[in-house]
Design a protein around this motif. Structure first.
Motif, PDB file in Angstrom:
ATOM      1  N   ALA A  81      -1.849   8.909   6.998  1.00  0.00           N
ATOM      2  CA  ALA A  81      -3.214   8.452   7.265  1.00  0.00           C
ATOM      3  C   ALA A  81      -3.582   8.699   8.724  1.00  0.00           C
ATOM      4  N   LYS A  82      -2.650   8.457   9.615  1.00  0.00           N
ATOM      5  CA  LYS A  82      -2.896   8.699  11.037  1.00  0.00           C
ATOM      6  C   LYS A  82      -3.124  10.186  11.298  1.00  0.00           C
ATOM      7  N   VAL A  83      -2.325  11.048  10.676  1.00  0.00           N
ATOM      8  CA  VAL A  83      -2.470  12.501  10.840  1.00  0.00           C
ATOM      9  C   VAL A  83      -3.832  12.962  10.327  1.00  0.00           C
ATOM     10  N   LEU A  84      -4.266  12.403   9.198  1.00  0.00           N
ATOM     11  CA  LEU A  84      -5.535  12.799   8.591  1.00  0.00           C
ATOM     12  C   LEU A  84      -6.733  12.025   9.139  1.00  0.00           C
ATOM     13  N   ASP A  85      -6.488  11.100  10.066  1.00  0.00           N
ATOM     14  CA  ASP A  85      -7.525  10.276  10.687  1.00  0.00           C
ATOM     15  C   ASP A  85      -8.297   9.483   9.633  1.00  0.00           C
ATOM     16  N   ARG A  86      -7.544   8.820   8.769  1.00  0.00           N
ATOM     17  CA  ARG A  86      -8.129   7.984   7.722  1.00  0.00           C
ATOM     18  C   ARG A  86      -7.432   6.637   7.757  1.00  0.00           C
ATOM     19  N   SER A  87      -8.043   5.641   7.130  1.00  0.00           N
ATOM     20  CA  SER A  87      -7.371   4.348   7.023  1.00  0.00           C
ATOM     21  C   SER A  87      -6.302   4.448   5.936  1.00  0.00           C
ATOM     22  N   THR A  88      -5.296   3.645   6.050  1.00  0.00           N
ATOM     23  CA  THR A  88      -4.205   3.664   5.075  1.00  0.00           C
ATOM     24  C   THR A  88      -4.720   3.318   3.686  1.00  0.00           C
ATOM     25  N   LYS A  89      -5.530   2.299   3.610  1.00  0.00           N
ATOM     26  CA  LYS A  89      -6.057   1.870   2.320  1.00  0.00           C
ATOM     27  C   LYS A  89      -6.987   2.927   1.714  1.00  0.00           C
ATOM     28  N   GLY A  90      -7.839   3.519   2.539  1.00  0.00           N
ATOM     29  CA  GLY A  90      -8.739   4.559   2.061  1.00  0.00           C
ATOM     30  C   GLY A  90      -7.990   5.778   1.556  1.00  0.00           C
ATOM     31  N   LEU A  91      -6.926   6.163   2.260  1.00  0.00           N
ATOM     32  CA  LEU A  91      -6.109   7.302   1.831  1.00  0.00           C
ATOM     33  C   LEU A  91      -5.425   6.999   0.503  1.00  0.00           C
ATOM     34  N   THR A  92      -4.874   5.812   0.380  1.00  0.00           N
ATOM     35  CA  THR A  92      -4.195   5.426  -0.855  1.00  0.00           C
ATOM     36  C   THR A  92      -5.148   5.476  -2.043  1.00  0.00           C
ATOM     37  N   ILE A  93      -6.343   4.951  -1.882  1.00  0.00           N
ATOM     38  CA  ILE A  93      -7.331   4.963  -2.964  1.00  0.00           C
ATOM     39  C   ILE A  93      -7.724   6.395  -3.310  1.00  0.00           C
ATOM     40  N   SER A  94      -7.932   7.228  -2.307  1.00  0.00           N
ATOM     41  CA  SER A  94      -8.303   8.625  -2.546  1.00  0.00           C
ATOM     42  C   SER A  94      -7.205   9.377  -3.292  1.00  0.00           C
ATOM     43  N   LEU A  95      -5.961   9.111  -2.957  1.00  0.00           N
ATOM     44  CA  LEU A  95      -4.855   9.801  -3.606  1.00  0.00           C
ATOM     45  C   LEU A  95      -4.624   9.312  -5.034  1.00  0.00           C
ATOM     46  N   LEU A  96      -4.951   8.069  -5.308  1.00  0.00           N
ATOM     47  CA  LEU A  96      -4.794   7.546  -6.664  1.00  0.00           C
ATOM     48  C   LEU A  96      -5.812   8.154  -7.616  1.00  0.00           C
ATOM     49  N   ARG A  97      -6.988   8.440  -7.127  1.00  0.00           N
ATOM     50  CA  ARG A  97      -8.023   9.033  -7.985  1.00  0.00           C
ATOM     51  C   ARG A  97      -7.718  10.490  -8.295  1.00  0.00           C
ATOM     52  N   ALA A  98      -7.194  11.217  -7.358  1.00  0.00           N
ATOM     53  CA  ALA A  98      -6.655  12.581  -7.514  1.00  0.00           C
ATOM     54  C   ALA A  98      -7.552  13.537  -8.303  1.00  0.00           C
ATOM     55  N   ASP A  99      -8.870  13.424  -8.156  1.00  0.00           N
ATOM     56  CA  ASP A  99      -9.754  14.343  -8.861  1.00  0.00           C
ATOM     57  C   ASP A  99     -10.293  15.445  -7.945  1.00  0.00           C
ATOM     58  N   SER A 100      -9.694  15.599  -6.783  1.00  0.00           N
ATOM     59  CA  SER A 100     -10.108  16.654  -5.859  1.00  0.00           C
ATOM     60  C   SER A 100      -8.906  17.551  -5.543  1.00  0.00           C
ATOM     61  N   ASP A 101      -9.198  18.753  -5.071  1.00  0.00           N
ATOM     62  CA  ASP A 101      -8.128  19.715  -4.767  1.00  0.00           C
ATOM     63  C   ASP A 101      -7.202  19.207  -3.671  1.00  0.00           C
TER      64      ASP A 101
END
Length: 71
Positions: A21-41
């Motif tokens: 999350a730090k590398v991608l400049d995102r919040s930990t929670k936001g990254l986790t939610i985005s990865l769980l949905r997994a509907d993007s490339d």
């Protein structure tokens, strides 16, 4: 591979969710939610680098470096 060397030097061979999350400049929670949905490339590419050890989730540094470099 310059990105891989830098990430390995900073974080080692595996990244935690917080480190990624730090590398991608995102919040930990936001990254986790985005990865769980997994509907993007990008989510599919990052999930391919995922490795679960017990209850912990790690991401392989070389795979993340390839994703960041656009390979």
């Amino acid at each position: 591979m310059q990105i891989e060397e830098m990430l390995t030097k900073l974080y080692g061979p595996m990244l935690t969710v917080a480190q990624l999350a730090k590398v991608l400049d995102r919040s930990t929670k936001g990254l986790t939610i985005s990865l769980l949905r997994a509907d993007s490339d990008w989510a599919r590419a990052i999930n391919a680098a995922k490795l679960k050890i017990g209850r912990r989730v790690y991401f392989r540094t070389p795979d993340i470096a390839r994703f960041l470099s656009g390979e």
